[in-house]
Write a protein that holds these residues in place. Structure first.
Motif, PDB file in Angstrom:
ATOM      1  N   ALA A 181       0.834  -1.202   0.000  1.00 23.48           N
ATOM      2  CA  ALA A 181       0.000   0.000   0.000  1.00 23.48           C
ATOM      3  C   ALA A 181       0.870   1.254   0.000  1.00 23.48           C
ATOM      4  CB  ALA A 181      -0.907  -0.009   1.226  1.00 23.48           C
ATOM      5  N   MET A 182       1.983   1.172   0.755  1.00 20.79           N
ATOM      6  CA  MET A 182       2.869   2.320   0.888  1.00 20.79           C
ATOM      7  C   MET A 182       3.568   2.634  -0.436  1.00 20.79           C
ATOM      8  SD  MET A 182       5.133   2.744   4.286  1.00 20.79           S
ATOM      9  CE  MET A 182       5.880   1.198   4.187  1.00 20.79           C
ATOM     10  N   LEU A 183       4.052   1.591  -1.098  1.00 17.29           N
ATOM     11  CA  LEU A 183       4.885   1.803  -2.282  1.00 17.29           C
ATOM     12  C   LEU A 183       4.096   2.021  -3.563  1.00 17.29           C
ATOM     13  CD1 LEU A 183       7.817  -0.725  -1.821  1.00 17.29           C
ATOM     14  CD2 LEU A 183       7.830   1.744  -1.572  1.00 17.29           C
ATOM     15  N   HIS A 184       2.898   1.430  -3.604  1.00 12.41           N
ATOM     16  CA  HIS A 184       2.147   1.392  -4.858  1.00 12.41           C
ATOM     17  C   HIS A 184       2.137   2.737  -5.598  1.00 12.41           C
ATOM     18  CE1 HIS A 184      -0.792  -0.321  -7.586  1.00 12.41           C
ATOM     19  NE2 HIS A 184      -1.441   0.825  -7.513  1.00 12.41           N
ATOM     20  N   HIS A 185       1.654   3.785  -4.910  1.00 11.80           N
ATOM     21  CA  HIS A 185       1.534   5.074  -5.582  1.00 11.80           C
ATOM     22  C   HIS A 185       2.880   5.750  -5.793  1.00 11.80           C
ATOM     23  CE1 HIS A 185      -2.635   4.387  -4.199  1.00 11.80           C
ATOM     24  NE2 HIS A 185      -2.869   4.821  -5.414  1.00 11.80           N
ATOM     25  N   ALA A 186       3.756   5.583  -4.789  1.00  8.49           N
ATOM     26  CA  ALA A 186       5.081   6.195  -4.915  1.00  8.49           C
ATOM     27  C   ALA A 186       5.776   5.691  -6.179  1.00  8.49           C
ATOM     28  CB  ALA A 186       5.922   5.869  -3.691  1.00  8.49           C
ATOM     29  N   LEU A 187       5.619   4.392  -6.450  1.00  9.88           N
ATOM     30  CA  LEU A 187       6.278   3.819  -7.618  1.00  9.88           C
ATOM     31  C   LEU A 187       5.685   4.378  -8.902  1.00  9.88           C
ATOM     32  CD1 LEU A 187       6.810   0.093  -6.606  1.00  9.88           C
ATOM     33  CD2 LEU A 187       8.432   1.976  -6.611  1.00  9.88           C
ATOM     34  N   ILE A 188       4.362   4.548  -8.908  1.00  7.72           N
ATOM     35  CA  ILE A 188       3.736   5.097 -10.110  1.00  7.72           C
ATOM     36  C   ILE A 188       4.261   6.507 -10.376  1.00  7.72           C
ATOM     37  CG2 ILE A 188       1.556   5.903 -11.111  1.00  7.72           C
ATOM     38  CD1 ILE A 188       0.218   3.532  -9.766  1.00  7.72           C
ATOM     39  N   VAL A 189       4.420   7.291  -9.283  1.00  5.42           N
ATOM     40  CA  VAL A 189       4.936   8.652  -9.449  1.00  5.42           C
ATOM     41  C   VAL A 189       6.306   8.640 -10.118  1.00  5.42           C
ATOM     42  CG1 VAL A 189       5.752  10.696  -8.213  1.00  5.42           C
ATOM     43  CG2 VAL A 189       3.580   9.638  -7.575  1.00  5.42           C
ATOM     44  N   THR A 190       7.160   7.694  -9.714  1.00  5.39           N
ATOM     45  CA  THR A 190       8.500   7.660 -10.338  1.00  5.39           C
ATOM     46  C   THR A 190       8.395   7.437 -11.846  1.00  5.39           C
ATOM     47  OG1 THR A 190       8.795   5.258 -10.129  1.00  5.39           O
ATOM     48  CG2 THR A 190       9.508   6.606  -8.265  1.00  5.39           C
ATOM     49  N   GLN A 191       7.304   6.824 -12.271  1.00  4.43           N
ATOM     50  CA  GLN A 191       7.175   6.535 -13.694  1.00  4.43           C
ATOM     51  C   GLN A 191       6.582   7.696 -14.490  1.00  4.43           C
ATOM     52  OE1 GLN A 191       8.713   3.731 -14.964  1.00  4.43           O
ATOM     53  NE2 GLN A 191       9.365   3.986 -12.845  1.00  4.43           N
ATOM     54  N   THR A 192       6.102   8.720 -13.761  1.00  6.50           N
ATOM     55  CA  THR A 192       5.554   9.863 -14.487  1.00  6.50           C
ATOM     56  C   THR A 192       6.637  10.892 -14.803  1.00  6.50           C
ATOM     57  OG1 THR A 192       5.070  11.006 -12.434  1.00  6.50           O
ATOM     58  CG2 THR A 192       3.323   9.620 -13.318  1.00  6.50           C
ATOM     59  N   ILE A 193       7.846  10.647 -14.265  1.00  9.61           N
ATOM     60  CA  ILE A 193       8.940  11.598 -14.503  1.00  9.61           C
ATOM     61  C   ILE A 193       9.639  11.232 -15.808  1.00  9.61           C
ATOM     62  CG2 ILE A 193      11.118  12.468 -13.594  1.00  9.61           C
ATOM     63  CD1 ILE A 193      10.165  11.431 -10.837  1.00  9.61           C
ATOM     64  N   PRO A 194       9.713  12.165 -16.753  1.00  9.43           N
ATOM     65  CA  PRO A 194      10.480  11.866 -17.970  1.00  9.43           C
ATOM     66  C   PRO A 194      11.973  11.840 -17.631  1.00  9.43           C
ATOM     67  CG  PRO A 194       9.100  13.826 -18.235  1.00  9.43           C
ATOM     68  CD  PRO A 194       9.127  13.492 -16.784  1.00  9.43           C
ATOM     69  N   VAL A 195      12.556  10.669 -17.761  1.00  6.32           N
ATOM     70  CA  VAL A 195      13.950  10.493 -17.354  1.00  6.32           C
ATOM     71  C   VAL A 195      14.865  11.475 -18.070  1.00  6.32           C
ATOM     72  CG1 VAL A 195      15.871   8.871 -17.378  1.00  6.32           C
ATOM     73  CG2 VAL A 195      13.587   8.073 -16.776  1.00  6.32           C
ATOM     74  N   MET A 196      14.554  11.712 -19.357  1.00  2.17           N
ATOM     75  CA  MET A 196      15.418  12.567 -20.148  1.00  2.17           C
ATOM     76  C   MET A 196      15.488  13.987 -19.577  1.00  2.17           C
ATOM     77  SD  MET A 196      15.356  12.606 -24.195  1.00  2.17           S
ATOM     78  CE  MET A 196      16.529  13.735 -24.903  1.00  2.17           C
ATOM     79  N   CYS A 197      14.348  14.432 -19.009  1.00  2.00           N
ATOM     80  CA  CYS A 197      14.312  15.802 -18.500  1.00  2.00           C
ATOM     81  C   CYS A 197      15.083  15.980 -17.201  1.00  2.00           C
ATOM     82  CB  CYS A 197      12.871  16.238 -18.284  1.00  2.00           C
ATOM     83  SG  CYS A 197      11.910  16.184 -19.783  1.00  2.00           S
ATOM     84  N   ILE A 198      15.106  14.930 -16.378  1.00  2.00           N
ATOM     85  CA  ILE A 198      15.811  15.158 -15.109  1.00  2.00           C
ATOM     86  C   ILE A 198      17.231  14.587 -15.087  1.00  2.00           C
ATOM     87  CG2 ILE A 198      13.782  15.469 -13.619  1.00  2.00           C
ATOM     88  CD1 ILE A 198      14.371  12.564 -12.676  1.00  2.00           C
ATOM     89  N   SER A 199      17.591  13.844 -16.130  1.00  2.00           N
ATOM     90  CA  SER A 199      18.962  13.320 -16.157  1.00  2.00           C
ATOM     91  C   SER A 199      20.026  14.402 -16.022  1.00  2.00           C
ATOM     92  CB  SER A 199      19.195  12.518 -17.441  1.00  2.00           C
ATOM     93  OG  SER A 199      18.625  11.248 -17.304  1.00  2.00           O
ATOM     94  N   PRO A 200      19.825  15.589 -16.627  1.00  2.00           N
ATOM     95  CA  PRO A 200      20.848  16.637 -16.432  1.00  2.00           C
ATOM     96  C   PRO A 200      21.075  16.946 -14.960  1.00  2.00           C
ATOM     97  CG  PRO A 200      19.367  17.245 -18.202  1.00  2.00           C
ATOM     98  CD  PRO A 200      18.791  16.009 -17.589  1.00  2.00           C
ATOM     99  N   LEU A 201      20.004  16.806 -14.152  1.00  2.00           N
ATOM    100  CA  LEU A 201      20.179  17.038 -12.714  1.00  2.00           C
ATOM    101  C   LEU A 201      21.135  16.023 -12.104  1.00  2.00           C
ATOM    102  CD1 LEU A 201      16.667  17.879 -11.227  1.00  2.00           C
ATOM    103  CD2 LEU A 201      18.708  19.324 -11.343  1.00  2.00           C
ATOM    104  N   PHE A 202      20.960  14.753 -12.510  1.00  2.00           N
ATOM    105  CA  PHE A 202      21.859  13.710 -11.978  1.00  2.00           C
ATOM    106  C   PHE A 202      23.300  14.061 -12.306  1.00  2.00           C
ATOM    107  CE2 PHE A 202      18.167  10.688 -13.144  1.00  2.00           C
ATOM    108  CZ  PHE A 202      17.439  11.138 -12.049  1.00  2.00           C
ATOM    109  N   VAL A 203      23.481  14.639 -13.519  1.00  2.00           N
ATOM    110  CA  VAL A 203      24.835  15.012 -13.923  1.00  2.00           C
ATOM    111  C   VAL A 203      25.343  16.152 -13.025  1.00  2.00           C
ATOM    112  CG1 VAL A 203      26.262  15.892 -15.800  1.00  2.00           C
ATOM    113  CG2 VAL A 203      24.435  14.249 -16.282  1.00  2.00           C
ATOM    114  N   LEU A 204      24.428  17.071 -12.691  1.00  2.00           N
ATOM    115  CA  LEU A 204      24.841  18.168 -11.806  1.00  2.00           C
ATOM    116  C   LEU A 204      25.223  17.631 -10.426  1.00  2.00           C
ATOM    117  CD1 LEU A 204      22.336  21.052 -12.612  1.00  2.00           C
ATOM    118  CD2 LEU A 204      24.738  20.829 -13.279  1.00  2.00           C
ATOM    119  N   TRP A 205      24.466  16.641  -9.950  1.00  2.00           N
ATOM    120  CA  TRP A 205      24.763  16.092  -8.624  1.00  2.00           C
ATOM    121  C   TRP A 205      26.054  15.275  -8.627  1.00  2.00           C
ATOM    122  CZ3 TRP A 205      19.275  13.522  -8.045  1.00  2.00           C
ATOM    123  CH2 TRP A 205      18.304  14.522  -7.945  1.00  2.00           C
ATOM    124  N   LEU A 206      26.162  14.413  -9.640  1.00  2.00           N
ATOM    125  CA  LEU A 206      27.224  13.404  -9.585  1.00  2.00           C
ATOM    126  C   LEU A 206      28.338  13.619 -10.606  1.00  2.00           C
ATOM    127  CD1 LEU A 206      24.915  10.275  -9.198  1.00  2.00           C
ATOM    128  CD2 LEU A 206      26.214  11.396  -7.409  1.00  2.00           C
TER     129      LEU A 206
END
Lengths: 254, 250
Positions: free
Chosen positions: A93-118
């Motif tokens: 119950a806890m993870l179900h919606h959280a996991l769906i939210v992760t799938q609504t993020i376009p990976v391509m759009c936030i990948s530059p952030l990962f580059v900024l972090w790492l």
């Protein structure tokens, strides 16, 4: 005779379709005659051959490492979450919606952030690959575990089996065919997202190479690394098909 | 001796009781059939015996000991064979023993012995998909024997088979029982099957089930299908059918 029939029904149709599409592409490319932006299949093959050393020895290893590490990490996280959710209704119950939210993020759009972090590191690219592939693995494995035949579970209970024994001897093998479906779905995604991640933040790799060639207006060289990526994805699929037939050929009998 | 005393049971979340103040006594070593329409409580009877369900009232005992304290007294054989497709025939048969963590070699030896008993020696390394329906049921029976219970609970084990296979398996089961020292409780909805196989037939009566009617089958231990044509047997069948009909219309 049967081998010829098998060829006719199984391999001939996709080969014919592929051949026709490639032919149309080649003819169109020849007609337009602007190889730097619309190269034909023959030019791409030729350019791939010319660039073979740089592509295969210099750029492919780093991409392959990203694909394999990212995908394996995804398999671990994906099946791990599925098992947790299967064992605990609360966690599910806890993870179900959280996991769906992760799938609504376009990976391509936030990948530059990962580059900024790492930085331009493997870690940044792994996050992108995992983010785009783990959910399909979680969902399919979880479904497979949940759909285990209740009658078989009860039979195990009459033999005195405990929860862990039921999981290891019945639920896990019952879910294996679904896990294979997920593995086959996600291997091409892992390949694509590894390349996208390199596009956005890398100093080598097939995706990085492809991007660099765009700025040089070398169309055939943009395609060359992509051709290698396709071959990698197809090889991965073939290996998985083979492993599935060996390890989970009982799908239809569940 | 198996004893149900004043047992009442309702499935959780359901309004309708399945058993109310139900009592039953069954002697050791017999072949007892339980017949009745679907929904008459036969399967619930087995689920209570298996420990898959607990009665809300009353007690179920074996030789005076309540069921929850007994271990491995009953072995259950389901309607479908429920063989695990990823296990070989031998591994399937070994399953109840390996779950109890008995030594591998012992399990294998026992499994081979049981497979021989059910006429499937030489098939141990095959997989369920390579077997016919009748053979699969025999593997399932071998697995039930390996579960080691004194009491075998067979839940319509032949109902999914074609009639020829079914008849030969009935004869085979009767013959097996003649050589086994086990009590068999056999669920069926087929009157002829019940008469041919059993020493005693129980019909669950009432909804919810409050009692039962017992019939002795006057056939010898070694029996043939022709004996079913005897007038006294024909009459027994008629009585059973009449009772089942009246139960169904109630």
């Amino acid at each position: 005779m049967t081998r010829i029939t098998a060829f006719k029904t199984k391999y001939a149709p996709p080969l014919i379709l592929g051949g026709i599409l490639l032919l149309i592409w080649q003819l169109a490319a020849d007609a337009v005659n602007m190889g730097h932006i619309l190269p034909g299949p023959l030019q791409i093959l030729q350019r791939t051959w010319e660039l073979r050393e740089a592509l295969i020895l210099h750029h492919m290893p780093s991409t392959l490492l990203t694909i394999l590490c990212g995908w394996l990490l995804s398999v671990l996280i994906g099946t791990g979450l599925a098992v947790l959710m299967h064992f605990s209704r609360h966690i599910e119950a806890m993870l179900h919606h959280a996991l769906i939210v992760t799938q609504t993020i376009p990976v391509m759009c936030i990948s530059p952030l990962f580059v900024l972090w790492l930085g331009y590191t493997m870690g940044a690219r792994l996050i992108a690959v995992v983010l785009s592939t783990f959910y399909a693995i979680t969902l399919n494995t979880f479904d497979g575990l949940q759909e285990t035949d209740t009658k078989k579970k009860e039979l195990m209970r009459t033999y005195g089996a405990n929860r862990l024994q039921i999981f290891l001897r019945l639920e896990a093998p019952s879910a294996l065919p679904k896990l294979f479906t997920a593995l086959k779905m996600t291997i091409p995604w892992a390949v694509v997202d590894a390349a996208v991640a390199e596009w956005l933040g890398a100093t080598q790799g097939l995706g990085y190479f492809s991007k660099r060639m765009i700025s040089k207006m070398d169309g055939a060289a943009v395609f060359a690394p992509l051709l290698i990526l396709s071959v990698l994805a197809l090889l991965g699929m073939a290996v998985l098909e083979l492993a599935e037939r060996k390890a989970a050929g009982y799908r239809s009998e569940l | 001796m198996l004893c149900f005393e004043h047992v009442s049971f309702t499935y959780p979340g359901s309004e309708d009781a399945i058993f109310r103040d139900f009592s039953l006594r069954a002697e050791k070593g017999g072949f007892i059939s339980v017949i009745g329409e679907s929904g008459s409580g036969k399967t619930t009877l087995f689920r209570l015996l298996n420990g898959l369900e607990q009665p809300q009232e009353g007690s179920i005992t074996i030789d005076g000991t309540p069921i929850p304290e007994k271990k491995n007294f009953a072995s259950y054989m389901p309607q479908q064979d429920l063989l695990f497709p990823w296990l070989s025939v031998e591994q399937n048969v070994m399953l109840p023993m390996t779950i109890r963590k008995q030594p591998k070699e012992l399990c294998r030896k026992k499994a081979l012995e049981m497979l021989k008993k059910v006429g499937l020696a030489g098939w141990e390394k095959r997989y369920p998909r390579e077997l016919s329906g009748g053979m699969r049921q025999r593997v399932s029976f071998a697995r039930t024997l390996c579960a080691g219970g004194e009491l075998l609970l067979l839940d319509e084990p032949f109902s999914a088979l074609d009639s020829i296979t079914r008849i030969s398996l009935q004869e085979w089961l009767r013959d097996q029982w003649n050589h086994l020292e086990k009590t068999i409780l056999f669920i069926t909805h087929d009157v002829e099957e019940a008469v041919f196989l059993s020493e005693k037939i129980l019909v669950l009566t009432g909804r919810p089930v409050t009692g039962l009617t017992e019939f002795e089958v006057p056939l010898p231990r070694e029996r043939t299908r022709e004996m079913l044509l005897r007038p006294d047997i024909a009459e027994l069948k008629e009585q059973l059918i009449a009772l089942l009909r009246s139960e169904a219309t109630e």
